[in-house]
Design a protein around this motif. Structure first.
Motif, PDB file in Angstrom:
ATOM      1  N   LEU A 157       0.828  -1.210   0.000  1.00 46.25           N
ATOM      2  CA  LEU A 157       0.000   0.000   0.000  1.00 46.25           C
ATOM      3  C   LEU A 157       0.863   1.260   0.000  1.00 46.25           C
ATOM      4  CD1 LEU A 157      -2.813  -1.048   2.475  1.00 46.25           C
ATOM      5  CD2 LEU A 157      -2.977  -0.849  -0.006  1.00 46.25           C
ATOM      6  N   ALA A 158       1.972   1.243   0.730  1.00 48.46           N
ATOM      7  CA  ALA A 158       2.881   2.389   0.749  1.00 48.46           C
ATOM      8  C   ALA A 158       3.497   2.603  -0.634  1.00 48.46           C
ATOM      9  CB  ALA A 158       3.970   2.193   1.794  1.00 48.46           C
ATOM     10  N   ALA A 159       3.867   1.519  -1.302  1.00 46.68           N
ATOM     11  CA  ALA A 159       4.442   1.632  -2.645  1.00 46.68           C
ATOM     12  C   ALA A 159       3.422   2.220  -3.621  1.00 46.68           C
ATOM     13  CB  ALA A 159       4.923   0.265  -3.131  1.00 46.68           C
ATOM     14  N   VAL A 160       2.173   1.772  -3.541  1.00 44.89           N
ATOM     15  CA  VAL A 160       1.121   2.306  -4.414  1.00 44.89           C
ATOM     16  C   VAL A 160       0.897   3.788  -4.116  1.00 44.89           C
ATOM     17  CG1 VAL A 160      -1.345   2.174  -4.948  1.00 44.89           C
ATOM     18  CG2 VAL A 160      -0.004   0.083  -4.771  1.00 44.89           C
ATOM     19  N   ALA A 161       0.922   4.161  -2.850  1.00 44.42           N
ATOM     20  CA  ALA A 161       0.732   5.562  -2.467  1.00 44.42           C
ATOM     21  C   ALA A 161       1.842   6.440  -3.031  1.00 44.42           C
ATOM     22  CB  ALA A 161       0.677   5.696  -0.949  1.00 44.42           C
ATOM     23  N   VAL A 162       3.071   6.001  -2.893  1.00 46.87           N
ATOM     24  CA  VAL A 162       4.204   6.787  -3.382  1.00 46.87           C
ATOM     25  C   VAL A 162       4.197   6.843  -4.909  1.00 46.87           C
ATOM     26  CG1 VAL A 162       6.732   6.871  -3.485  1.00 46.87           C
ATOM     27  CG2 VAL A 162       5.585   6.402  -1.321  1.00 46.87           C
ATOM     28  N   LEU A 163       3.830   5.750  -5.564  1.00 44.96           N
ATOM     29  CA  LEU A 163       3.725   5.763  -7.031  1.00 44.96           C
ATOM     30  C   LEU A 163       2.684   6.765  -7.511  1.00 44.96           C
ATOM     31  CD1 LEU A 163       4.013   2.018  -8.044  1.00 44.96           C
ATOM     32  CD2 LEU A 163       5.610   3.857  -8.558  1.00 44.96           C
ATOM     33  N   GLY A 164       1.594   6.890  -6.782  1.00 42.68           N
ATOM     34  CA  GLY A 164       0.551   7.842  -7.157  1.00 42.68           C
ATOM     35  C   GLY A 164       1.031   9.274  -7.157  1.00 42.68           C
ATOM     36  N   VAL A 165       2.032   9.552  -6.364  1.00 41.51           N
ATOM     37  CA  VAL A 165       2.568  10.911  -6.274  1.00 41.51           C
ATOM     38  C   VAL A 165       3.752  11.100  -7.218  1.00 41.51           C
ATOM     39  CG1 VAL A 165       3.681  12.562  -4.720  1.00 41.51           C
ATOM     40  CG2 VAL A 165       1.817  11.158  -3.900  1.00 41.51           C
ATOM     41  N   THR A 166       4.589  10.083  -7.364  1.00 46.13           N
ATOM     42  CA  THR A 166       5.850  10.260  -8.082  1.00 46.13           C
ATOM     43  C   THR A 166       5.780   9.989  -9.578  1.00 46.13           C
ATOM     44  OG1 THR A 166       6.526   8.002  -7.544  1.00 46.13           O
ATOM     45  CG2 THR A 166       7.248   9.771  -6.051  1.00 46.13           C
ATOM     46  N   LEU A 167       4.872   9.149 -10.034  1.00 48.73           N
ATOM     47  CA  LEU A 167       4.797   8.886 -11.466  1.00 48.73           C
ATOM     48  C   LEU A 167       4.390  10.153 -12.201  1.00 48.73           C
ATOM     49  CD1 LEU A 167       3.101   5.384 -11.785  1.00 48.73           C
ATOM     50  CD2 LEU A 167       5.471   5.987 -12.198  1.00 48.73           C
ATOM     51  N   PRO A 168       5.041  10.436 -13.319  1.00 51.40           N
ATOM     52  CA  PRO A 168       4.682  11.652 -14.056  1.00 51.40           C
ATOM     53  C   PRO A 168       3.284  11.535 -14.656  1.00 51.40           C
ATOM     54  CG  PRO A 168       6.293  10.363 -15.279  1.00 51.40           C
ATOM     55  CD  PRO A 168       6.106   9.692 -13.947  1.00 51.40           C
ATOM     56  N   ARG A 169       2.607  12.657 -14.712  1.00 52.91           N
ATOM     57  CA  ARG A 169       1.281  12.694 -15.334  1.00 52.91           C
ATOM     58  C   ARG A 169       1.452  12.625 -16.835  1.00 52.91           C
ATOM     59  NH1 ARG A 169       0.067  16.461 -10.923  1.00 52.91           N
ATOM     60  NH2 ARG A 169      -1.614  15.521  -9.747  1.00 52.91           N
ATOM     61  N   ARG A 170       0.529  11.955 -17.484  1.00 54.63           N
ATOM     62  CA  ARG A 170       0.571  11.832 -18.934  1.00 54.63           C
ATOM     63  C   ARG A 170       0.017  13.088 -19.579  1.00 54.63           C
ATOM     64  NH1 ARG A 170      -1.868   6.494 -21.550  1.00 54.63           N
ATOM     65  NH2 ARG A 170      -2.564   7.897 -23.165  1.00 54.63           N
ATOM     66  N   GLY A 171       0.800  13.718 -20.417  1.00 53.86           N
ATOM     67  CA  GLY A 171       0.338  14.902 -21.130  1.00 53.86           C
ATOM     68  C   GLY A 171       0.236  16.117 -20.242  1.00 53.86           C
ATOM     69  N   ASN A 172       0.041  17.231 -20.863  1.00 59.10           N
ATOM     70  CA  ASN A 172      -0.124  18.496 -20.136  1.00 59.10           C
ATOM     71  C   ASN A 172      -1.499  19.068 -20.369  1.00 59.10           C
ATOM     72  OD1 ASN A 172       2.455  18.478 -19.066  1.00 59.10           O
ATOM     73  ND2 ASN A 172       3.324  19.400 -20.906  1.00 59.10           N
ATOM     74  N   ASP A 173      -2.478  18.210 -20.540  1.00 60.78           N
ATOM     75  CA  ASP A 173      -3.839  18.629 -20.842  1.00 60.78           C
ATOM     76  C   ASP A 173      -4.530  19.086 -19.569  1.00 60.78           C
ATOM     77  OD1 ASP A 173      -6.200  19.089 -22.065  1.00 60.78           O
ATOM     78  OD2 ASP A 173      -6.777  16.978 -22.216  1.00 60.78           O
ATOM     79  N   ASN A 174      -4.900  20.355 -19.507  1.00 64.03           N
ATOM     80  CA  ASN A 174      -5.591  20.894 -18.339  1.00 64.03           C
ATOM     81  C   ASN A 174      -7.081  21.055 -18.581  1.00 64.03           C
ATOM     82  OD1 ASN A 174      -3.287  21.059 -16.792  1.00 64.03           O
ATOM     83  ND2 ASN A 174      -2.774  23.085 -17.570  1.00 64.03           N
ATOM     84  N   SER A 175      -7.581  20.502 -19.684  1.00 62.76           N
ATOM     85  CA  SER A 175      -8.994  20.660 -19.997  1.00 62.76           C
ATOM     86  C   SER A 175      -9.829  19.730 -19.144  1.00 62.76           C
ATOM     87  CB  SER A 175      -9.230  20.368 -21.474  1.00 62.76           C
ATOM     88  OG  SER A 175      -8.905  19.026 -21.750  1.00 62.76           O
ATOM     89  N   PRO A 176     -11.093  20.074 -18.911  1.00 62.97           N
ATOM     90  CA  PRO A 176     -11.979  19.183 -18.150  1.00 62.97           C
ATOM     91  C   PRO A 176     -12.128  17.838 -18.847  1.00 62.97           C
ATOM     92  CG  PRO A 176     -13.001  21.345 -18.461  1.00 62.97           C
ATOM     93  CD  PRO A 176     -11.754  21.319 -19.286  1.00 62.97           C
ATOM     94  N   ALA A 177     -12.460  16.825 -18.099  1.00 65.14           N
ATOM     95  CA  ALA A 177     -12.522  15.465 -18.620  1.00 65.14           C
ATOM     96  C   ALA A 177     -13.529  15.322 -19.761  1.00 65.14           C
ATOM     97  CB  ALA A 177     -12.871  14.494 -17.499  1.00 65.14           C
ATOM     98  N   GLY A 178     -14.619  16.037 -19.729  1.00 66.28           N
ATOM     99  CA  GLY A 178     -15.652  15.896 -20.749  1.00 66.28           C
ATOM    100  C   GLY A 178     -15.508  16.839 -21.928  1.00 66.28           C
ATOM    101  N   ALA A 179     -14.469  17.649 -21.958  1.00 68.36           N
ATOM    102  CA  ALA A 179     -14.323  18.631 -23.047  1.00 68.36           C
ATOM    103  C   ALA A 179     -13.956  17.926 -24.343  1.00 68.36           C
ATOM    104  CB  ALA A 179     -13.265  19.651 -22.678  1.00 68.36           C
ATOM    105  N   SER A 180     -14.519  18.426 -25.426  1.00 68.75           N
ATOM    106  CA  SER A 180     -14.196  17.838 -26.731  1.00 68.75           C
ATOM    107  C   SER A 180     -12.959  18.518 -27.290  1.00 68.75           C
ATOM    108  CB  SER A 180     -15.379  17.991 -27.681  1.00 68.75           C
ATOM    109  OG  SER A 180     -15.624  19.380 -27.880  1.00 68.75           O
ATOM    110  N   ARG A 181     -12.250  17.785 -28.102  1.00 69.33           N
ATOM    111  CA  ARG A 181     -11.029  18.301 -28.709  1.00 69.33           C
ATOM    112  C   ARG A 181     -11.250  18.475 -30.202  1.00 69.33           C
ATOM    113  NH1 ARG A 181      -6.380  14.700 -25.785  1.00 69.33           N
ATOM    114  NH2 ARG A 181      -7.102  15.103 -23.693  1.00 69.33           N
TER     115      ARG A 181
END
Length: 110
Positions: free
Chosen positions: A84-108
């Protein structure tokens, strides 16, 4: 916050085996922290929503890790905590995919 909570709980698990404070600290960690880094990736405006999703993810992880360890006959409180500690740290340290700041439902546009 996730890293600090993980470090504090690790200290209780490793050094505070008989401490009465161990149970509430480890329980609070297990219910919130493993999913907190993953929930924060959603970048929700409401902190209560982020906390609710973090608790949901954490509870799902508790079930999956516990069931997996039991079926593999590897059950151990310390091993479960480490997963559980490893999963917690991975959630913080793994880089986010893309730099998309748009809302989840926005169309492209293509």
């Amino acid at each position: 916050m996730v890293v600090v909570a993980t470090a504090l709980t690790t200290a209780f698990v490793v050094f505070g085996a008989t401490s009465p404070a161990r149970l509430p600290v480890v329980l609070a960690f297990a219910v919130v922290v493993p999913g907190l880094g993953w929930a924060s990736r959603l970048r929700l405006a409401d902190a209560a929503d982020t906390l609710s999703i973090a608790i949901t993810i954490s509870l799902c992880l508790l079930v999956v890790v516990g069931e997996g360890m039991a079926l593999l006959r590897l059950w151990s409180v310390e091993r479960g905590f480490l997963v559980l500690a490893a999963v917690a740290v991975l959630g913080v340290t793994l880089p986010r995919r893309g730099n998309d700041n748009s809302p989840a439902g926005a169309s492209r546009s293509v």
